[in-house]
Design a protein around this motif. Structure first.
Motif, PDB file in Angstrom:
ATOM      1  N   GLU A  66       0.854  -1.189   0.000  1.00 19.31           N
ATOM      2  CA  GLU A  66       0.000   0.000   0.000  1.00 19.31           C
ATOM      3  C   GLU A  66       0.889   1.237   0.000  1.00 19.31           C
ATOM      4  O   GLU A  66       1.829   1.329   0.792  1.00 19.31           O
ATOM      5  CB  GLU A  66      -0.898  -0.002   1.233  1.00 19.31           C
ATOM      6  N   VAL A  67       0.574   2.176  -0.876  1.00 19.67           N
ATOM      7  CA  VAL A  67       1.295   3.447  -0.914  1.00 19.67           C
ATOM      8  C   VAL A  67       0.318   4.525  -0.450  1.00 19.67           C
ATOM      9  O   VAL A  67      -0.600   4.911  -1.168  1.00 19.67           O
ATOM     10  CB  VAL A  67       1.820   3.764  -2.325  1.00 19.67           C
ATOM     11  N   THR A  90       2.783  -1.231   4.269  1.00 18.29           N
ATOM     12  CA  THR A  90       2.143   0.044   3.995  1.00 18.29           C
ATOM     13  C   THR A  90       3.165   1.174   4.135  1.00 18.29           C
ATOM     14  O   THR A  90       3.875   1.268   5.138  1.00 18.29           O
ATOM     15  CB  THR A  90       0.923   0.270   4.915  1.00 18.29           C
ATOM     16  N   ILE A  91       3.262   2.002   3.105  1.00 19.20           N
ATOM     17  CA  ILE A  91       4.252   3.078   3.044  1.00 19.20           C
ATOM     18  C   ILE A  91       3.570   4.421   3.252  1.00 19.20           C
ATOM     19  O   ILE A  91       2.530   4.707   2.636  1.00 19.20           O
ATOM     20  CB  ILE A  91       4.958   3.114   1.670  1.00 19.20           C
ATOM     21  N   ASP A  92       4.157   5.250   4.089  1.00 21.30           N
ATOM     22  CA  ASP A  92       3.682   6.625   4.247  1.00 21.30           C
ATOM     23  C   ASP A  92       4.892   7.498   4.572  1.00 21.30           C
ATOM     24  O   ASP A  92       5.845   7.021   5.188  1.00 21.30           O
ATOM     25  CB  ASP A  92       2.638   6.732   5.354  1.00 21.30           C
ATOM     26  N   ASN A  93       4.820   8.771   4.160  1.00 27.99           N
ATOM     27  CA  ASN A  93       5.964   9.651   4.395  1.00 27.99           C
ATOM     28  C   ASN A  93       5.930  10.309   5.776  1.00 27.99           C
ATOM     29  O   ASN A  93       6.780  11.135   6.095  1.00 27.99           O
ATOM     30  CB  ASN A  93       6.068  10.717   3.303  1.00 27.99           C
ATOM     31  N   SER A  94       4.942   9.933   6.597  1.00 30.53           N
ATOM     32  CA  SER A  94       4.815  10.522   7.925  1.00 30.53           C
ATOM     33  C   SER A  94       4.289   9.482   8.907  1.00 30.53           C
ATOM     34  O   SER A  94       3.506   8.601   8.535  1.00 30.53           O
ATOM     35  CB  SER A  94       3.847  11.716   7.879  1.00 30.53           C
ATOM     36  N   ASP A  95       4.710   9.608  10.160  1.00 27.50           N
ATOM     37  CA  ASP A  95       4.175   8.723  11.199  1.00 27.50           C
ATOM     38  C   ASP A  95       3.126   9.441  12.049  1.00 27.50           C
ATOM     39  O   ASP A  95       2.713   8.946  13.099  1.00 27.50           O
ATOM     40  CB  ASP A  95       5.296   8.180  12.086  1.00 27.50           C
ATOM     41  N   SER A 116       4.630  -1.410   8.744  1.00 29.96           N
ATOM     42  CA  SER A 116       4.533   0.006   8.387  1.00 29.96           C
ATOM     43  C   SER A 116       5.923   0.563   8.091  1.00 29.96           C
ATOM     44  O   SER A 116       6.844   0.423   8.899  1.00 29.96           O
ATOM     45  CB  SER A 116       3.888   0.805   9.528  1.00 29.96           C
ATOM     46  N   VAL A 117       6.061   1.184   6.921  1.00 28.30           N
ATOM     47  CA  VAL A 117       7.337   1.758   6.502  1.00 28.30           C
ATOM     48  C   VAL A 117       7.166   3.271   6.334  1.00 28.30           C
ATOM     49  O   VAL A 117       6.249   3.732   5.643  1.00 28.30           O
ATOM     50  CB  VAL A 117       7.808   1.141   5.169  1.00 28.30           C
ATOM     51  N   ILE A 118       8.050   4.035   6.982  1.00 25.96           N
ATOM     52  CA  ILE A 118       8.028   5.490   6.834  1.00 25.96           C
ATOM     53  C   ILE A 118       9.071   5.872   5.785  1.00 25.96           C
ATOM     54  O   ILE A 118      10.264   5.563   5.939  1.00 25.96           O
ATOM     55  CB  ILE A 118       8.341   6.209   8.163  1.00 25.96           C
ATOM     56  N   GLY A 119       8.631   6.521   4.723  1.00 27.00           N
ATOM     57  CA  GLY A 119       9.547   6.912   3.667  1.00 27.00           C
ATOM     58  C   GLY A 119       8.805   7.463   2.466  1.00 27.00           C
ATOM     59  O   GLY A 119       7.570   7.492   2.441  1.00 27.00           O
ATOM     60  N   GLN A 120       9.554   7.903   1.482  1.00 26.28           N
ATOM     61  CA  GLN A 120       8.968   8.409   0.244  1.00 26.28           C
ATOM     62  C   GLN A 120       8.593   7.223  -0.648  1.00 26.28           C
ATOM     63  O   GLN A 120       9.408   6.325  -0.873  1.00 26.28           O
ATOM     64  CB  GLN A 120       9.955   9.322  -0.474  1.00 26.28           C
ATOM     65  N   GLY A 121       7.360   7.227  -1.141  1.00 30.14           N
ATOM     66  CA  GLY A 121       6.850   6.105  -1.898  1.00 30.14           C
ATOM     67  C   GLY A 121       7.729   5.670  -3.053  1.00 30.14           C
ATOM     68  O   GLY A 121       8.024   4.472  -3.208  1.00 30.14           O
ATOM     69  N   VAL A 122       8.166   6.618  -3.863  1.00 31.03           N
ATOM     70  CA  VAL A 122       8.977   6.295  -5.036  1.00 31.03           C
ATOM     71  C   VAL A 122      10.277   5.618  -4.620  1.00 31.03           C
ATOM     72  O   VAL A 122      10.692   4.607  -5.200  1.00 31.03           O
ATOM     73  CB  VAL A 122       9.264   7.551  -5.873  1.00 31.03           C
ATOM     74  N   GLU A 123      10.931   6.154  -3.592  1.00 36.28           N
ATOM     75  CA  GLU A 123      12.213   5.607  -3.143  1.00 36.28           C
ATOM     76  C   GLU A 123      12.048   4.209  -2.553  1.00 36.28           C
ATOM     77  O   GLU A 123      12.861   3.315  -2.830  1.00 36.28           O
ATOM     78  CB  GLU A 123      12.833   6.549  -2.111  1.00 36.28           C
TER      79      GLU A 123
END
Length: 218
Positions: A66-67, A90-95, A116-123
Motif C-alpha cells: 500500500e502506498v 504500507t508506506i507513508d511519508n509521515s508517522d 509500516s514503513v516510513i519513507g517516500q513512496g517512489v524511493e
C-alpha cells in the motif's frame, strides 16, 4: 449506448446504507478520523475498504503493498482479507497518524500481518525493485502528482496477473471537466488515458467513491 446512471446525492446515500455492512471497528475508525477535520477527506470510504478486502480474499494474495496509509482503514481492510500468513507493507511519508492506525489494527487483530514503513513512496518502491521483492496486489492512494511514477514502479513489482488499484481517479469529478487545467487534475487525466491505451494491462475504471482503477498486469 452506455447504461451508466448518474451518481447523485440520493443514490450515494443509498449506497452508504446498503452497499456497506456495518462494522463497529471500522465505524469507530471513521468517526475518529472525521474528528481530525478537513484532513479526513484523505480516508477511503468504508464500502471501498469492504471491496478491497473481498478482492484480496478472492485473489488469495499473500503479499500486498500500500502506498499511502493515513489512518490505516484501507490497510486494516486488506489485512483482513489476507490469510494468517499473509503480509501487507504500507508506506507513508509521515508517522503522524500511525498511532491511530495501530490502535485499530490491534482492535481488529490484524497487526501481525502489517508492516509500516516510513519513507517516500517512489524511493521505497524502487528499493523493493532493486532487491527483487515482489507483490501480488498493490493499492495506491498517496500524493497524486507521483501517480504516474507509482504506476510504472508497480508494474515492475507485480507478476503476470498481479493486481493494482489506484484511488481518486475521478479527482472529485474534475477529470471530466476539460476546462480544468489544474496540474494535479491534468496528471490524473493523463494517467487515465495512459492506462486505457496501455497494452501491458487489462483494466476497469470503477465509479466507487472518487473513482477506482482496477488493473491486472498481463
Amino acid at each position: 449506448m452506455s447504461t451508466q446512471i448518474e451518481i447523485n446525492k440520493q443514490l450515494v446515500s443509498y449506497l452508504e446504507t446498503f452497499g456497506y455492512r456495518r462494522d463497529p471497528i471500522i465505524d469507530e475508525l471513521v468517526k475518529e478520523t472525521k474528528a481530525l477535520g478537513n484532513v479526513a477527506q484523505m480516508q477511503i470510504a468504508p464500502e471501498q475498504g469492504q471491496f478491497l478486502q473481498m478482492i484480496v480474499t478472492i485473489s488469495k494474495a499473500k503479499k500486498c503493498l500500500e502506498v499511502g496509509r493515513f489512518t490505516g482503514l484501507s490497510t486494516l481492510c486488506m489485512a483482513r482479507g489476507l490469510s494468517d500468513d499473509g503480509k501487507i507493507i504500507t508506506i507513508d511519508n509521515s508517522d503522524e497518524f500511525l498511532p491511530l492506525a495501530n490502535k485499530f489494527w490491534k482492535q481488529a487483530n490484524v497487526q501481525h500481518k502489517i508492516e509500516s514503513v516510513i519513507g517516500q513512496g517512489v524511493e521505497v518502491m524502487q528499493s523493493y525493485i532493486d532487491r527483487q521483492f515482489f507483490f501480488d496486489l498493490i493499492f495506491i492512494d498517496a500524493d497524486k502528482n507521483n501517480y504516474p511514477h507509482y504506476y510504472e514502479l508497480s508494474l515492475q513489482l507485480l507478476p503476470s496477473n498481479g493486481i493494482m488499484f489506484i484511488d481518486n481517479m475521478f479527482q472529485g469529478g474534475d477529470v471530466a471537466d476539460l476546462s480544468n487545467k489544474d496540474a494535479q487534475t491534468e496528471t490524473i487525466r493523463s494517467l487515465n488515458e495512459k492506462i486505457q491505451k496501455d497494452e501491458r494491462v487489462d483494466f476497469s475504471l470503477l465509479p466507487i467513491s472518487d473513482g477506482l482503477s482496477f488493473i491486472r498486469k498481463k
